[in-house]
Design a protein around this motif. Sequence first.
Motif, short mmCIF file in Angstrom:
data_model
loop_
_atom_site.label_atom_id
_atom_site.label_comp_id
_atom_site.label_asym_id
_atom_site.label_seq_id
_atom_site.Cartn_x
_atom_site.Cartn_y
_atom_site.Cartn_z
N PRO A 135 0.82 -1.23 0.00
CA PRO A 135 0.00 0.00 0.00
C PRO A 135 0.85 1.27 0.00
CG PRO A 135 -0.75 -1.54 1.69
CD PRO A 135 0.54 -2.07 1.17
N PHE A 136 2.01 1.26 0.72
CA PHE A 136 2.87 2.46 0.75
C PHE A 136 3.42 2.74 -0.64
CE2 PHE A 136 3.14 0.81 5.10
CZ PHE A 136 2.80 1.95 5.81
N ARG A 137 3.84 1.66 -1.32
CA ARG A 137 4.45 1.84 -2.64
C ARG A 137 3.40 2.20 -3.70
NH1 ARG A 137 7.28 -3.51 -3.62
NH2 ARG A 137 5.84 -4.29 -2.05
N THR A 138 2.15 1.81 -3.45
CA THR A 138 1.09 2.10 -4.43
C THR A 138 0.52 3.50 -4.22
OG1 THR A 138 0.48 -0.22 -4.56
CG2 THR A 138 -1.18 1.36 -5.26
N ASN A 139 0.17 3.82 -2.97
CA ASN A 139 -0.57 5.07 -2.72
C ASN A 139 0.21 6.11 -1.93
OD1 ASN A 139 -3.25 4.38 -3.86
ND2 ASN A 139 -3.13 2.73 -2.38
N GLY A 140 1.43 5.80 -1.51
CA GLY A 140 2.23 6.76 -0.74
C GLY A 140 1.95 6.65 0.75
N VAL A 141 2.86 7.23 1.56
CA VAL A 141 2.78 7.08 3.01
C VAL A 141 1.54 7.81 3.57
CG1 VAL A 141 3.96 7.58 5.20
CG2 VAL A 141 5.28 6.84 3.20
N ALA A 142 1.34 9.07 3.13
CA ALA A 142 0.25 9.87 3.71
C ALA A 142 -1.10 9.20 3.48
CB ALA A 142 0.26 11.27 3.08
N TRP A 143 -1.36 8.76 2.24
CA TRP A 143 -2.65 8.13 1.93
C TRP A 143 -2.83 6.85 2.75
CZ3 TRP A 143 -4.69 3.52 0.51
CH2 TRP A 143 -5.99 3.52 -0.01
N THR A 144 -1.75 6.05 2.84
CA THR A 144 -1.86 4.76 3.53
C THR A 144 -2.14 4.96 5.02
OG1 THR A 144 -0.32 3.84 1.93
CG2 THR A 144 -0.67 2.56 3.91
N LYS B 145 -3.49 7.58 6.44
CA LYS B 145 -4.83 8.16 6.62
C LYS B 145 -5.94 7.11 6.42
CE LYS B 145 -7.73 11.85 4.87
NZ LYS B 145 -8.25 12.02 3.56
N ASN B 146 -5.78 6.28 5.40
CA ASN B 146 -6.89 5.38 5.04
C ASN B 146 -6.79 3.96 5.60
OD1 ASN B 146 -8.61 6.96 2.96
ND2 ASN B 146 -6.49 7.35 2.38
N LEU B 147 -5.57 3.49 5.85
CA LEU B 147 -5.45 2.08 6.24
C LEU B 147 -5.03 1.86 7.69
CD1 LEU B 147 -3.89 0.49 3.02
CD2 LEU B 147 -6.28 0.72 3.63
N LEU B 148 -4.69 2.98 8.41
CA LEU B 148 -4.21 2.81 9.79
C LEU B 148 -5.22 2.07 10.68
CD1 LEU B 148 -1.75 3.33 11.52
CD2 LEU B 148 -2.80 5.48 12.26
N MET C 133 -7.47 -0.10 9.96
CA MET C 133 -7.52 -1.52 9.61
C MET C 133 -6.23 -2.22 10.06
SD MET C 133 -8.32 -3.26 5.95
CE MET C 133 -6.72 -3.01 5.21
N ALA C 134 -5.08 -1.50 9.92
CA ALA C 134 -3.79 -2.09 10.32
C ALA C 134 -3.79 -2.38 11.82
CB ALA C 134 -2.65 -1.14 9.95
N VAL C 135 -4.35 -1.43 12.61
CA VAL C 135 -4.39 -1.63 14.07
C VAL C 135 -5.20 -2.88 14.40
CG1 VAL C 135 -5.23 -0.65 16.26
CG2 VAL C 135 -4.05 0.82 14.61
N LYS C 136 -6.36 -3.01 13.73
CA LYS C 136 -7.22 -4.19 13.97
C LYS C 136 -6.46 -5.47 13.63
CE LYS C 136 -11.77 -2.34 13.09
NZ LYS C 136 -12.74 -2.20 12.04
N MET C 137 -5.72 -5.43 12.50
CA MET C 137 -4.99 -6.63 12.08
C MET C 137 -3.89 -6.98 13.07
SD MET C 137 -4.78 -5.91 8.00
CE MET C 137 -3.97 -7.39 7.44
N ILE C 138 -3.22 -5.92 13.62
CA ILE C 138 -2.15 -6.17 14.61
C ILE C 138 -2.76 -6.83 15.85
CG2 ILE C 138 -0.52 -5.03 16.20
CD1 ILE C 138 -0.09 -2.95 13.87
N LEU C 139 -3.91 -6.27 16.31
CA LEU C 139 -4.55 -6.82 17.52
C LEU C 139 -4.96 -8.27 17.31
CD1 LEU C 139 -6.71 -3.75 18.64
CD2 LEU C 139 -4.60 -4.61 19.67
N LYS C 140 -5.35 -8.60 16.09
CA LYS C 140 -5.78 -9.99 15.82
C LYS C 140 -4.62 -10.85 15.31
CE LYS C 140 -10.59 -9.14 15.23
NZ LYS C 140 -11.82 -9.36 14.58
#
Length: 344
Positions: A282-291, A293-296, A298-305
């Motif tokens: 996602p970072f390489r596709t949409n850049g750090v800022a977009w990722t 803002k939009n995926l954090l 979901m990433a937190v949920k994935m880390i918790l699980k």
Amino acid sequence: MTVSSDQHIEGKRDVTFRVFRLNPQVDSKPYFDDYTIPVERGITVLRALNYIKENIDASVSYRVFCQAGICGSCGMRINGISKLACTTQVWDELPKCREAGIIRIEPLRNLPLLKDLIVDMDPLVGKMKHYSNWVVSTMEESEMGRKEFLVSEEEFSRYDKATDCILCASCVSECSILRANKEYVSPAVLLKSHRMNVDSRDGLHDVRLAELVQDHGVWDCTHCYRCQETCVKSIPIMDAIHGIREDAIESRGMKDTAGAKHAEAFMSDIEKKGKLVEATLPFRTNGVAWTVKNLLPMAVKMILKRRTPPPPPLVKASKGMKKFREEFREMSEHVKEDHKTHKK
Ligand code: SF4
Ligand code: SF4
Ligand code: FES
């Protein structure tokens, strides 16, 4: 509703057509009507519908013109697959019926319904206009009518098949992305856009391509091949889709789109490791800022699980990478050569 025949004469039998009905002016919801009629071997679905309309129920509505597979008017879903009613034999459909002897007739999907089997083609025509699906001649107006614009046989062979498209919208009806996103460009429009872009008489290539790589454009295609499998003229639609993508990646200014970056990141991972490094894609596709803002969230949920993909250092290269890499590079060179030949 039935007009019956002697069921047992060879090459003739009763068939039921279960037809989708909806007149939005009077019906609150759709329903199906069954019409059982005698059908001889060799009769098309369209002729069966004509028989029903003339002899049983004049209110059944569908679109028809040439009755010969030329005009594209009679696209509809027959036993769940989008095709032309005028070239589909009733006899060929009988083994495909879910319920023996009952052929299901429904309108095309992914276009607004007007009545019964008639859909509104305006959204498709609107997209053709949006993506300039016509040749914008590079010839000076003063020269028109005085000079011929010759196309070589070799060039014509590049878009010969695409010119067979009769705009029946069967591919549109089957497109998996259009089911989720009605704004998506659609396979028929991608086909026509590519056909115009490889025409040497056309001067709108860059403008058209710039539009095709925007949101809802060529990068949204999932490569499910459903459009190509369904095309009533057996047109290799996927060649056009691949052609636009290669063109976009090679053209200056198009590399900055998310789609092009995603394709490049994908290819780079496959070349290096034989598999995807999902954590950084996602970072390489949409850049750090977009990722962020939009995926954090979901990433937190994935880390918790504990379902996060492994970080790059832990993604080990697949077995046999040396041989795979050689073949991959050889294949990439072939694709580039092929593309250069097509562009000439
Ligand atoms: S390959 Fe692309 S355009 Fe064709 S049906 Fe699938 S998603 Fe739609
Ligand atoms: S590409 Fe094939 S299926 Fe799609 S509109 Fe054209 S003829 Fe019909
Ligand atoms: S009526 Fe023209 S294609 Fe079927």
